[in-house]
Design a protein around this motif. Structure first.
Motif, short mmCIF file in Angstrom:
data_model
loop_
_atom_site.label_atom_id
_atom_site.label_comp_id
_atom_site.label_asym_id
_atom_site.label_seq_id
_atom_site.Cartn_x
_atom_site.Cartn_y
_atom_site.Cartn_z
N ALA A 140 5.04 15.69 -0.45
CA ALA A 140 3.91 14.77 -0.29
C ALA A 140 4.47 13.36 -0.16
CB ALA A 140 2.96 14.86 -1.48
N GLN A 141 4.00 12.63 0.86
CA GLN A 141 4.44 11.26 1.09
C GLN A 141 3.29 10.30 0.82
OE1 GLN A 141 6.29 10.83 4.93
NE2 GLN A 141 7.42 12.73 4.69
N PHE A 142 3.58 9.27 0.06
CA PHE A 142 2.59 8.28 -0.35
C PHE A 142 3.05 6.89 0.06
CE2 PHE A 142 2.66 11.75 -3.33
CZ PHE A 142 1.34 12.00 -3.66
N GLU A 143 2.13 6.06 0.47
CA GLU A 143 2.42 4.63 0.64
C GLU A 143 1.43 3.89 -0.25
OE1 GLU A 143 3.56 1.33 3.99
OE2 GLU A 143 2.83 3.28 4.63
N LEU A 144 1.98 3.10 -1.17
CA LEU A 144 1.16 2.52 -2.23
C LEU A 144 1.10 1.00 -2.17
CD1 LEU A 144 2.53 4.56 -5.28
CD2 LEU A 144 0.63 5.14 -3.76
N ASN A 145 -0.05 0.47 -2.50
CA ASN A 145 -0.18 -0.94 -2.82
C ASN A 145 0.28 -1.09 -4.27
OD1 ASN A 145 -1.59 -1.84 -0.37
ND2 ASN A 145 -3.23 -0.54 -1.11
N ASP A 146 0.80 -2.25 -4.65
CA ASP A 146 1.22 -2.50 -6.03
C ASP A 146 2.24 -1.47 -6.51
OD1 ASP A 146 1.18 -4.07 -8.33
OD2 ASP A 146 -0.47 -2.93 -9.23
N ALA A 147 3.16 -1.11 -5.64
CA ALA A 147 4.09 -0.02 -5.91
C ALA A 147 4.97 -0.27 -7.13
CB ALA A 147 4.96 0.24 -4.68
N ASP A 148 5.44 -1.49 -7.33
CA ASP A 148 6.33 -1.75 -8.46
C ASP A 148 5.63 -1.50 -9.79
OD1 ASP A 148 8.59 -2.37 -6.99
OD2 ASP A 148 8.09 -4.50 -6.88
N ASN A 149 4.39 -1.91 -9.90
CA ASN A 149 3.65 -1.69 -11.14
C ASN A 149 3.24 -0.24 -11.31
OD1 ASN A 149 3.77 -4.34 -12.13
ND2 ASN A 149 2.08 -4.95 -10.82
N PHE A 150 3.11 0.48 -10.21
CA PHE A 150 2.67 1.86 -10.30
C PHE A 150 3.83 2.84 -10.49
CE2 PHE A 150 0.75 5.87 -9.06
CZ PHE A 150 -0.44 5.80 -9.77
N ALA A 151 5.03 2.43 -10.14
CA ALA A 151 6.19 3.33 -10.21
C ALA A 151 6.36 4.00 -11.58
CB ALA A 151 7.46 2.59 -9.80
N PRO A 152 6.21 3.28 -12.71
CA PRO A 152 6.36 3.96 -14.01
C PRO A 152 5.30 5.04 -14.24
CG PRO A 152 6.54 1.59 -14.29
CD PRO A 152 6.08 1.82 -12.88
N ILE A 153 4.08 4.83 -13.77
CA ILE A 153 3.03 5.84 -13.89
C ILE A 153 3.39 7.07 -13.06
CG2 ILE A 153 0.58 6.32 -13.40
CD1 ILE A 153 0.13 3.26 -13.97
N PHE A 154 3.93 6.82 -11.87
CA PHE A 154 4.36 7.92 -10.99
C PHE A 154 5.48 8.71 -11.66
CE2 PHE A 154 3.94 8.31 -6.11
CZ PHE A 154 3.90 9.69 -6.19
N ARG A 155 6.44 8.02 -12.28
CA ARG A 155 7.54 8.70 -12.96
C ARG A 155 7.03 9.56 -14.12
NH1 ARG A 155 10.36 3.98 -11.68
NH2 ARG A 155 9.85 2.98 -13.65
N ILE A 212 10.99 10.52 -5.13
CA ILE A 212 11.94 9.64 -4.45
C ILE A 212 11.20 8.42 -3.90
CG2 ILE A 212 13.58 11.49 -3.93
CD1 ILE A 212 12.49 11.55 -1.08
N ARG A 213 11.96 7.35 -3.67
CA ARG A 213 11.40 6.09 -3.17
C ARG A 213 12.24 5.62 -2.00
NH1 ARG A 213 9.87 1.00 -7.09
NH2 ARG A 213 8.42 0.00 -5.64
N ASP A 214 11.58 5.20 -0.95
CA ASP A 214 12.24 4.74 0.26
C ASP A 214 13.04 3.46 -0.02
OD1 ASP A 214 12.46 3.19 2.87
OD2 ASP A 214 11.45 4.97 3.63
N ARG A 215 14.28 3.41 0.43
CA ARG A 215 15.12 2.22 0.22
C ARG A 215 14.67 1.04 1.06
NH1 ARG A 215 21.28 4.64 0.20
NH2 ARG A 215 21.14 5.68 -1.84
N GLU A 216 14.21 1.30 2.27
CA GLU A 216 13.83 0.21 3.17
C GLU A 216 12.40 -0.28 2.94
OE1 GLU A 216 14.73 0.92 7.27
OE2 GLU A 216 16.74 1.65 6.79
N ASN A 217 11.53 0.61 2.50
CA ASN A 217 10.15 0.23 2.23
C ASN A 217 9.77 0.77 0.85
OD1 ASN A 217 7.43 -0.19 2.02
ND2 ASN A 217 6.90 0.78 3.95
N PRO A 218 9.95 -0.04 -0.20
CA PRO A 218 9.71 0.44 -1.55
C PRO A 218 8.25 0.76 -1.86
CG PRO A 218 10.44 -1.85 -1.58
CD PRO A 218 10.50 -1.39 -0.16
N ALA A 219 7.36 0.57 -0.93
CA ALA A 219 5.96 0.99 -1.10
C ALA A 219 5.79 2.47 -0.79
CB ALA A 219 5.04 0.17 -0.21
N LYS A 220 6.84 3.10 -0.21
CA LYS A 220 6.77 4.52 0.16
C LYS A 220 7.48 5.38 -0.88
CE LYS A 220 6.52 4.11 5.18
NZ LYS A 220 7.18 4.51 6.44
N PHE A 221 6.77 6.41 -1.31
CA PHE A 221 7.28 7.39 -2.25
C PHE A 221 7.09 8.77 -1.65
CE2 PHE A 221 6.04 3.80 -4.79
CZ PHE A 221 6.91 3.76 -5.87
N ALA A 222 7.83 9.73 -2.17
CA ALA A 222 7.59 11.13 -1.81
C ALA A 222 7.87 11.98 -3.03
CB ALA A 222 8.47 11.56 -0.64
#
Length: 99
Positions: free
Chosen positions: A9-24, A42-52
């Protein structure tokens, strides 16, 4: 014997830095559930708003239990508020591994 379910599943998130701990935390909770063989976040290196997520369940029924339990429902409520669009999801079968 039932087939294992592989899911990406691939996600692109707003407010990704604040949401990353919840995702973890969701990834950690998912790994502890019955039938979960692995659950990677996993988190995209070039676009840190993208997770999978890359996950594998022993049988489809375990995945169904996962997406219908209270933990997942609470996570889904939180994440749906910050995603830029519905996630892209692929259900798959393993053709070859790390032979």
């Amino acid at each position: 014997m039932a087939k294992q379910l592989y899911l990406i599943a691939q996600f692109e998130l707003n407010d990704a830095d604040n949401f990353a701990p919840i995702f973890r935390e969701h990834a950690k909770a998912s790994r502890a559930k019955p039938g979960c063989l692995f659950f990677y976040l996993i988190r995209d290196r070039e676009n840190p708003a993208k997770f999978a997520t890359m996950e594998c369940w022993e049988e489809y029924r375990y995945f169904e239990d996962h997406v219908n339990d209270d933990e997942h429902n609470a996570f889904h409520t939180k994440i749906s508020k910050v995603w830029k669009r519905e996630p892209d999801v692929m259900e798959a079968d393993l053709l070859c591994g790390m032979e």
